[in-house]
Design a protein around this motif. Structure first.
Motif, PDB file in Angstrom:
ATOM      1  N   LEU A 124       0.824  -1.034  -0.102  1.00 47.16           N
ATOM      2  CA  LEU A 124       0.073   0.059  -0.061  1.00 47.16           C
ATOM      3  C   LEU A 124       0.944   1.235   0.027  1.00 47.16           C
ATOM      4  O   LEU A 124       0.319   2.336  -0.071  1.00 47.16           O
ATOM      5  N   LEU A 145       2.474   2.710   2.476  1.00 43.85           N
ATOM      6  CA  LEU A 145       2.474   3.429   3.828  1.00 43.85           C
ATOM      7  C   LEU A 145       3.980   3.737   4.221  1.00 43.85           C
ATOM      8  O   LEU A 145       4.987   2.803   4.146  1.00 43.85           O
ATOM      9  N   THR A 176       3.852   6.865   9.278  1.00 40.73           N
ATOM     10  CA  THR A 176       2.276   6.537   9.331  1.00 40.73           C
ATOM     11  C   THR A 176       1.887   5.315   9.806  1.00 40.73           C
ATOM     12  O   THR A 176       0.950   5.065  10.575  1.00 40.73           O
ATOM     13  N   LYS A 207      -5.589   6.934  -1.108  1.00 39.83           N
ATOM     14  CA  LYS A 207      -4.732   6.760   0.213  1.00 39.83           C
ATOM     15  C   LYS A 207      -5.594   7.168   1.874  1.00 39.83           C
ATOM     16  O   LYS A 207      -5.535   6.341   2.599  1.00 39.83           O
ATOM     17  N   VAL A 219      -7.817   4.213   2.364  1.00 43.12           N
ATOM     18  CA  VAL A 219      -6.854   3.359   3.040  1.00 43.12           C
ATOM     19  C   VAL A 219      -6.549   3.328   4.396  1.00 43.12           C
ATOM     20  O   VAL A 219      -6.489   2.689   5.300  1.00 43.12           O
ATOM     21  N   LEU A 220      -5.927   4.862   4.690  1.00 38.42           N
ATOM     22  CA  LEU A 220      -5.768   5.122   6.072  1.00 38.42           C
ATOM     23  C   LEU A 220      -6.933   5.062   7.087  1.00 38.42           C
ATOM     24  O   LEU A 220      -6.648   4.660   8.114  1.00 38.42           O
TER      25      LEU A 220
END
Length: 435
Positions: A259, A261, A265, A318, A321-322
């Motif tokens: 992903l 990251l 994060t 994103k 996703v987060l």
């Protein structure tokens, strides 16, 4: 409002257990030690990577060495603790032994003789002493806490654990940056000394030692097997642990490589799980009072693993996703505290004092013994079918662990039972048929 007045007001709102000197000292030692453990959880692998330049295979062996003692020694440790008695003294000795072991790493580093083999020996020996400490701790806890306060006592200890999850890794990272990874382990060594000191300041009345006899080694396992409550609960939590450790093996690699990251994060996401755990430790008592101990445990068995399905589900922009990652970690953190607190409370209620260390050792052997298997299996599964499909498989399988509870009395259990109420009668041996 003056500072003194504010402190008095805060103290007045603290749980009644913290006003009891012996429990407060015990809880203080546990809190400091748990914080030190989380510093070590980060500092030991960083020492292996940054100082000894260990590769992936070596890291796997290091983790395996730390997890193996639970599988090897929990059953025998429970028998030893019940037979020996004087559990508080054994816990003090275990704390001091762990302090010396941890201090040996920065000492070897300062002398320029630190090796990977020493790290493996240290984490194995510390894990062995942790087994001795934990099987004794189960009995000491009920010696300090009245039956009516089991939920509160478990919530306070679990709250300390959740706080350590949140603050320990951050403090460990800062200490590694300011000092060096091996030197950061001095914090954990000091925390064990504080724990030993606090234990030395209490004197609860412990159950007497159990005399030697045949069958002592398997008595804990037989009790779990006969218990209509402990047997399904162990099957449930062991299933969740097996697949959750497979998840933890894969999730960092998936987050970073799959992903994109960054590590900062990812650290914030892990912090969300700790924050959820802290909230869970606060509200678990209210949930138990509202719906009962059994339904709360069942809810925790679902609320811990089920949100993690959001991780392989995450995709798209994103921010989305987060959001999925944060929600998964936060909700799972809350769920695991509810599961841990209710499971610890139920074990404290139904295990008789004469068997407490042996049953705790048997429970720990199975529940902790599946963890290295899960970690190894997760890596193999990820290599075989890919990270995302493997994460789908292990998160769904972990969520299904709650099914073990449904045929049992646990979902309908409103109040804490007594030990004899959880046991099924032993089946008499059938006479041999005449030939």
């Amino acid at each position: 409002m003056s500072t003194a007045t504010a402190v008095r007001a805060l103290a007045a709102r603290a749980p009644a257990l913290l006003h009891e000197t012996q429990f407060r000292r015990y809880w203080t030692g546990q809190t400091v030690s748990l914080f030190g453990d989380e510093v070590t959880y980060l500092a030991v692998p960083l020492a292996a990577v940054l100082v000894l330049h260990t590769g992936p295979t070596g890291m796997g062996w290091l983790r395996f060495a730390g997890l193996l003692p639970a599988l090897l020694f929990s059953l025998h440790g429970g028998v030893w603790a019940d037979r020996r008695g004087r559990r508080r003294q054994a816990m003090i000795a275990a704390d001091l032994g762990r302090a010396a072991l941890m201090a040996s790493v920065p000492l070897a580093y300062a002398l320029g003789v630190l090796t990977f083999a020493q790290l493996c020996v240290v984490v194995f020996a510390v894990g062995t002493l942790a087994v001795a400490f934990d099987v004794c701790n189960a009995t000491l806890f009920v010696s300090l806490v009245d039956r009516e306060s089991y939920v509160t006592g478990s919530s306070l200890v679990s709250g300390s654990r959740a706080f350590s999850f949140m603050a320990g890794p951050s403090a460990g990272g800062l200490l590694v940056q300011l000092l060096a990874a091996p030197l950061a382990l001095l914090v954990d060594a000091a925390s064990y000394v504080v724990s030993a000191w606090q234990l030395a300041r209490i004197a609860p009345e412990e159950p007497p030692a159990v005399p030697r006899g045949r069958g002592r080694l398997t008595e804990g396992l037989r009790f779990v097997g006969r218990s209509a409550l402990l047997r399904p609960m162990l099957a449930c939590v062991a299933t969740i642990n097996l697949f959750n450790f497979a998840f933890s093996t894969l999730v960092v690699l998936y987050a970073v490589d799959g992903l994109g990251l960054n590590t900062g994060t990812l650290g914030l996401v892990i912090g969300a799980g700790a924050l959820g755990g802290l909230l869970g430790s606060v509200i678990s008592g209210r949930i138990v009072r509202a719906i009962g101990i059994g339904p709360a445990l069942t809810l925790g068995a679902v609320a811990f693993p089920a949100p993690l399905v959001l991780v392989p589900m995450a995709g798209g922009p994103k921010p989305l996703v987060l959001t999925a990652f944060f929600a998964a970690e936060f909700a799972a953190g809350l769920g695991v505290m509810l599961l841990d607190i209710t499971a610890d409370t139920l074990k404290a209620a139904v295990i008789p004092n004469a068997l407490r260390s042996r049953v705790s050792g048997a429970f720990r052997m199975v529940n902790y013994g599946v963890r290295p298997l899960g970690a190894l299996g997760g890596g193999l599964l990820g290599s075989a079918i890919g990270l995302r499909p493997a994460l789908w498989a292990v998160t769904v399988a972990a969520a299904l662990g709650a099914l073990w509870l449904l045929p049992s009395p646990i979902p309908r259990l409103r109040h804490l039972p007594k030990p004899e109420e959880s046991l099924q009668p032993e089946q008499p041996e059938q006479p041999a048929r005449p030939v």
